[in-house]
Design a protein around this motif. Structure first.
Motif, PDB file in Angstrom:
ATOM      1  N   THR A   1     -47.486  16.644  77.943  1.00  0.00           N
ATOM      2  CA  THR A   1     -47.414  17.133  79.469  1.00  0.00           C
ATOM      3  C   THR A   1     -48.449  19.044  78.804  1.00  0.00           C
ATOM      4  O   THR A   1     -48.159  19.688  77.995  1.00  0.00           O
ATOM      5  N   ARG A   2     -49.141  18.952  80.136  1.00  0.00           N
ATOM      6  CA  ARG A   2     -50.322  20.557  79.667  1.00  0.00           C
ATOM      7  C   ARG A   2     -49.905  20.894  80.863  1.00  0.00           C
ATOM      8  O   ARG A   2     -49.688  20.174  82.297  1.00  0.00           O
ATOM      9  N   VAL A   3     -50.031  22.352  80.993  1.00  0.00           N
ATOM     10  CA  VAL A   3     -49.487  22.662  82.671  1.00  0.00           C
ATOM     11  C   VAL A   3     -50.627  24.296  82.269  1.00  0.00           C
ATOM     12  O   VAL A   3     -51.271  24.511  81.304  1.00  0.00           O
ATOM     13  N   PHE A   4     -51.601  24.232  83.126  1.00  0.00           N
ATOM     14  CA  PHE A   4     -53.096  25.073  83.318  1.00  0.00           C
ATOM     15  C   PHE A   4     -52.178  25.808  84.672  1.00  0.00           C
ATOM     16  O   PHE A   4     -51.897  26.211  85.590  1.00  0.00           O
ATOM     17  N   HIS A   5     -52.752  26.917  84.147  1.00  0.00           N
ATOM     18  CA  HIS A   5     -52.010  28.448  84.932  1.00  0.00           C
ATOM     19  C   HIS A   5     -53.748  29.458  85.047  1.00  0.00           C
ATOM     20  O   HIS A   5     -54.359  30.103  83.064  1.00  0.00           O
ATOM     21  N   ASP A   6     -54.268  29.472  85.673  1.00  0.00           N
ATOM     22  CA  ASP A   6     -54.956  30.893  85.224  1.00  0.00           C
ATOM     23  C   ASP A   6     -56.293  30.404  84.743  1.00  0.00           C
ATOM     24  O   ASP A   6     -56.804  31.239  83.360  1.00  0.00           O
ATOM     25  N   ASN A   7     -56.646  29.108  84.835  1.00  0.00           N
ATOM     26  CA  ASN A   7     -58.113  29.051  83.489  1.00  0.00           C
ATOM     27  C   ASN A   7     -57.272  28.034  82.055  1.00  0.00           C
ATOM     28  O   ASN A   7     -58.343  27.906  81.180  1.00  0.00           O
ATOM     29  N   LYS A   8     -56.089  28.751  81.927  1.00  0.00           N
ATOM     30  CA  LYS A   8     -55.087  28.929  80.364  1.00  0.00           C
ATOM     31  C   LYS A   8     -54.534  27.251  80.365  1.00  0.00           C
ATOM     32  O   LYS A   8     -53.873  26.743  81.109  1.00  0.00           O
ATOM     33  N   VAL A   9     -54.090  26.522  79.786  1.00  0.00           N
ATOM     34  CA  VAL A   9     -53.763  25.323  79.181  1.00  0.00           C
ATOM     35  C   VAL A   9     -52.490  26.034  78.006  1.00  0.00           C
ATOM     36  O   VAL A   9     -52.571  26.392  77.177  1.00  0.00           O
ATOM     37  N   TYR A  10     -51.144  25.117  78.352  1.00  0.00           N
ATOM     38  CA  TYR A  10     -50.168  25.232  78.066  1.00  0.00           C
ATOM     39  C   TYR A  10     -49.432  24.342  77.235  1.00  0.00           C
ATOM     40  O   TYR A  10     -49.785  23.238  77.963  1.00  0.00           O
ATOM     41  N   LEU A  11     -48.763  24.143  75.923  1.00  0.00           N
ATOM     42  CA  LEU A  11     -47.515  23.216  75.842  1.00  0.00           C
ATOM     43  C   LEU A  11     -46.756  23.502  75.701  1.00  0.00           C
ATOM     44  O   LEU A  11     -45.907  24.574  75.672  1.00  0.00           O
ATOM     45  N   LEU A  12     -45.571  22.430  75.502  1.00  0.00           N
ATOM     46  CA  LEU A  12     -44.191  22.734  76.224  1.00  0.00           C
ATOM     47  C   LEU A  12     -43.482  23.374  74.572  1.00  0.00           C
ATOM     48  O   LEU A  12     -44.420  21.983  74.011  1.00  0.00           O
ATOM     49  N   ALA A  13     -42.955  23.733  74.236  1.00  0.00           N
ATOM     50  CA  ALA A  13     -42.780  24.310  73.395  1.00  0.00           C
ATOM     51  C   ALA A  13     -41.600  23.498  72.543  1.00  0.00           C
ATOM     52  O   ALA A  13     -41.564  23.011  71.842  1.00  0.00           O
ATOM     53  N   SER A  14     -40.731  22.785  73.206  1.00  0.00           N
ATOM     54  CA  SER A  14     -39.840  21.992  73.244  1.00  0.00           C
ATOM     55  C   SER A  14     -40.728  20.501  72.451  1.00  0.00           C
ATOM     56  O   SER A  14     -40.224  20.099  71.211  1.00  0.00           O
ATOM     57  N   ASP A  15     -41.743  20.425  72.922  1.00  0.00           N
ATOM     58  CA  ASP A  15     -42.710  18.526  72.489  1.00  0.00           C
ATOM     59  C   ASP A  15     -43.112  19.739  71.397  1.00  0.00           C
ATOM     60  O   ASP A  15     -43.225  18.814  69.566  1.00  0.00           O
ATOM     61  N   ILE A  16     -44.133  20.636  70.605  1.00  0.00           N
ATOM     62  CA  ILE A  16     -44.343  21.022  69.840  1.00  0.00           C
ATOM     63  C   ILE A  16     -42.702  21.195  68.547  1.00  0.00           C
ATOM     64  O   ILE A  16     -43.124  20.845  67.477  1.00  0.00           O
ATOM     65  N   ALA A  17     -41.922  22.078  68.996  1.00  0.00           N
ATOM     66  CA  ALA A  17     -41.228  21.896  68.271  1.00  0.00           C
ATOM     67  C   ALA A  17     -40.424  20.389  67.401  1.00  0.00           C
ATOM     68  O   ALA A  17     -40.346  20.556  66.429  1.00  0.00           O
ATOM     69  N   GLU A  18     -40.221  19.781  68.396  1.00  0.00           N
ATOM     70  CA  GLU A  18     -40.178  17.809  68.540  1.00  0.00           C
ATOM     71  C   GLU A  18     -41.410  17.787  67.155  1.00  0.00           C
ATOM     72  O   GLU A  18     -40.490  16.684  66.057  1.00  0.00           O
ATOM     73  N   LEU A  19     -41.962  17.440  67.601  1.00  0.00           N
ATOM     74  CA  LEU A  19     -43.387  17.651  66.572  1.00  0.00           C
ATOM     75  C   LEU A  19     -43.410  18.574  65.506  1.00  0.00           C
ATOM     76  O   LEU A  19     -43.495  17.637  63.915  1.00  0.00           O
TER      77      LEU A  19
ATOM     78  N   GLY B   1     -40.662  18.974  63.290  1.00  0.00           N
ATOM     79  CA  GLY B   1     -39.504  18.650  62.933  1.00  0.00           C
ATOM     80  C   GLY B   1     -38.268  19.555  62.660  1.00  0.00           C
ATOM     81  O   GLY B   1     -37.074  20.381  62.366  1.00  0.00           O
ATOM     82  N   TYR B   2     -38.313  20.520  64.145  1.00  0.00           N
ATOM     83  CA  TYR B   2     -37.458  21.775  64.273  1.00  0.00           C
ATOM     84  C   TYR B   2     -36.944  21.438  65.814  1.00  0.00           C
ATOM     85  O   TYR B   2     -36.813  20.390  66.276  1.00  0.00           O
ATOM     86  N   GLY B   3     -35.811  22.120  65.447  1.00  0.00           N
ATOM     87  CA  GLY B   3     -35.125  21.755  67.150  1.00  0.00           C
ATOM     88  C   GLY B   3     -35.130  23.041  67.919  1.00  0.00           C
ATOM     89  O   GLY B   3     -35.765  23.877  67.363  1.00  0.00           O
ATOM     90  N   GLU B   4     -35.330  23.044  68.790  1.00  0.00           N
ATOM     91  CA  GLU B   4     -36.143  23.820  70.158  1.00  0.00           C
ATOM     92  C   GLU B   4     -35.562  25.256  70.296  1.00  0.00           C
ATOM     93  O   GLU B   4     -36.598  26.211  70.009  1.00  0.00           O
ATOM     94  N   ALA B   5     -34.257  25.500  70.221  1.00  0.00           N
ATOM     95  CA  ALA B   5     -33.480  27.241  69.810  1.00  0.00           C
ATOM     96  C   ALA B   5     -34.304  27.570  68.959  1.00  0.00           C
ATOM     97  O   ALA B   5     -34.506  28.849  68.590  1.00  0.00           O
ATOM     98  N   GLN B   6     -34.310  26.753  67.513  1.00  0.00           N
ATOM     99  CA  GLN B   6     -34.965  27.336  66.179  1.00  0.00           C
ATOM    100  C   GLN B   6     -36.263  27.770  66.844  1.00  0.00           C
ATOM    101  O   GLN B   6     -37.047  28.509  65.887  1.00  0.00           O
ATOM    102  N   PHE B   7     -36.688  26.554  66.493  1.00  0.00           N
ATOM    103  CA  PHE B   7     -38.400  27.111  66.919  1.00  0.00           C
ATOM    104  C   PHE B   7     -38.624  28.119  68.013  1.00  0.00           C
ATOM    105  O   PHE B   7     -39.205  28.996  67.734  1.00  0.00           O
ATOM    106  N   ILE B   8     -38.084  28.625  68.882  1.00  0.00           N
ATOM    107  CA  ILE B   8     -37.428  29.496  68.975  1.00  0.00           C
ATOM    108  C   ILE B   8     -37.479  30.979  68.379  1.00  0.00           C
ATOM    109  O   ILE B   8     -38.268  32.200  68.863  1.00  0.00           O
ATOM    110  N   GLU B   9     -36.989  30.252  67.994  1.00  0.00           N
ATOM    111  CA  GLU B   9     -36.528  31.914  67.305  1.00  0.00           C
ATOM    112  C   GLU B   9     -37.830  32.404  66.242  1.00  0.00           C
ATOM    113  O   GLU B   9     -37.951  33.398  66.349  1.00  0.00           O
ATOM    114  N   ASP B  10     -37.735  30.927  65.712  1.00  0.00           N
ATOM    115  CA  ASP B  10     -38.795  31.476  64.744  1.00  0.00           C
ATOM    116  C   ASP B  10     -39.898  32.043  65.388  1.00  0.00           C
ATOM    117  O   ASP B  10     -40.538  32.437  64.367  1.00  0.00           O
ATOM    118  N   TYR B  11     -40.675  31.491  66.520  1.00  0.00           N
ATOM    119  CA  TYR B  11     -42.150  31.461  66.408  1.00  0.00           C
ATOM    120  C   TYR B  11     -42.414  32.406  67.588  1.00  0.00           C
ATOM    121  O   TYR B  11     -43.250  31.740  68.962  1.00  0.00           O
TER     122      TYR B  11
END
Length: 323
Positions: free
Chosen positions: A11-29, A31-41
């Motif tokens: 999943t990619r999000v395009f906004h103002d010619n910038k590319v974003y990834l879902l934080a939940s996908d990166i957290a899973e990649l 080995g983080y829980g989403e809440a912990q990833f959001i807290e740490d990063y």
């Protein structure tokens, strides 16, 4: 070095010619829980209206490169180039005055052949729509950047460009690096030896198939600009005595940037042209080497890279994704 495709980051999000990834996908990649990833990063999270937490693709790549274990595990970066039809067509629209200045008669002839009394009407109803279609077709073809990169990589394998056996005979080697900027890859190559670090440009007048070393000095024949045949040009020898073969290409460039005289060559290029040394490098690449926290959207890798490529065409933009 081969970068394997990550199936998870779909999943990619395009906004103002910038590319974003879902934080939940990166957290899973990672080995983080989403809440912990959001807290740490928290510092790299982005919040757009009505969207879940996002991370810029460039920040994800920086995160991977800063974590040796993560990069060793993934062997992969996500690099997306976005080409928009609007941008391409706006370029075409902006150059019409110049096209009409030099080709006004062609437009008049085209209008007449198409049955238009007005050239401006012909341009707006026929020529400009055709330019839009060409731009659209080019987006669909999705070629170019990777083809250029592969051609650059192949040049050093072609004996018509450079004789590797001859290099070995004179104790020389080839070193190179891949740079990726704005989603486009390029390959830069150098002839290296003891006291020699020389930037190769296969499109120049230099003849690398006939180079030699005399008294430790690099001699590169060149086609004479006046058309008088071939001239042997003495490129010299680095008096520091550094054996550039014993170091990696980035170590060598870093050494030159810090120890040699470097000047502005224009067009965002820096040049070091000293005895036995020739280096062209963009200022962004140089600053990236000197300070890894600068220009995080510029990526530098030793050697040649195999890319995987996915291409998507949306209603609004042609997107080319390199892996």
């Amino acid at each position: 070095m081969t970068m394997e495709k990550i199936k998870l980051l779909q999943t990619r999000v395009f906004h103002d010619n910038k590319v974003y990834l879902l934080a939940s996908d990166i957290a899973e990649l990672m080995g983080y829980g989403e809440a912990q990833f959001i807290e740490d990063y928290r510092e790299i999270l982005c919040n757009l209206d009505c969207m879940p937490p996002l991370v810029l693709e460039t920040d994800f790549n920086a995160l991977v490169l800063e974590n040796d274990d993560l990069f060793e595990n993934l062997q992969h970066l996500e690099i997306t180039r976005v080409d928009t039809l609007r941008f391409e067509t706006e370029i075409q629209k902006s150059i019409y005055p110049l096209k009409f200045l030099f080709g006004g008669e062609l437009f008049e002839h085209g209008a007449k052949m198409a049955g238009y009394n007005s050239v401006s009407e012909y341009i707006s109803e026929v020529d400009y729509p055709n330019e839009i279609k060409k731009a659209f077709d080019n987006l669909r073809k999705d070629s170019g950047a990777l083809d250029v990169y592969r051609d650059e990589c192949d040049k050093s394998n072609n004996q018509d460009n450079i004789d590797v056996k001859l290099l070995k005979e004179y104790g020389l080697q080839l070193q190179g690096y891949t740079k990726i900027k704005d989603g486009r890859p390029w390959y830069e190559e150098f002839i290296v030896g003891k006291g020699i670090f020389y930037h190769v440009s296969y499109d120049s007048d230099e003849i690398y198939t006939e180079l030699r070393v005399e008294d430790n000095k690099l001699i590169v024949p060149e086609f004479n600009m006046n058309g008088d045949g071939i001239e042997a040009c003495n490129k010299g020898y680095d008096n520091d005595g550094r054996d550039y073969r014993l170091f990696g290409v980035f170590e060598n460039i870093f050494y030159i940037l810090l120890r040699k005289s470097v000047k502005d060559a224009g067009a965002d290029l820096l040049l070091c042209e000293d005895s036995g040394v020739k280096l062209y490098i963009s200022s962004q690449e140089a600053f990236r080497l000197l300070n890894p926290n600068m220009f995080r959207d510029v990526f530098l890798f030793e050697g040649k890279i195999d890319f995987e490529k996915d291409s998507y065409l949306t209603e609004y933009a042609g997107k080319i994704q390199y892996r």
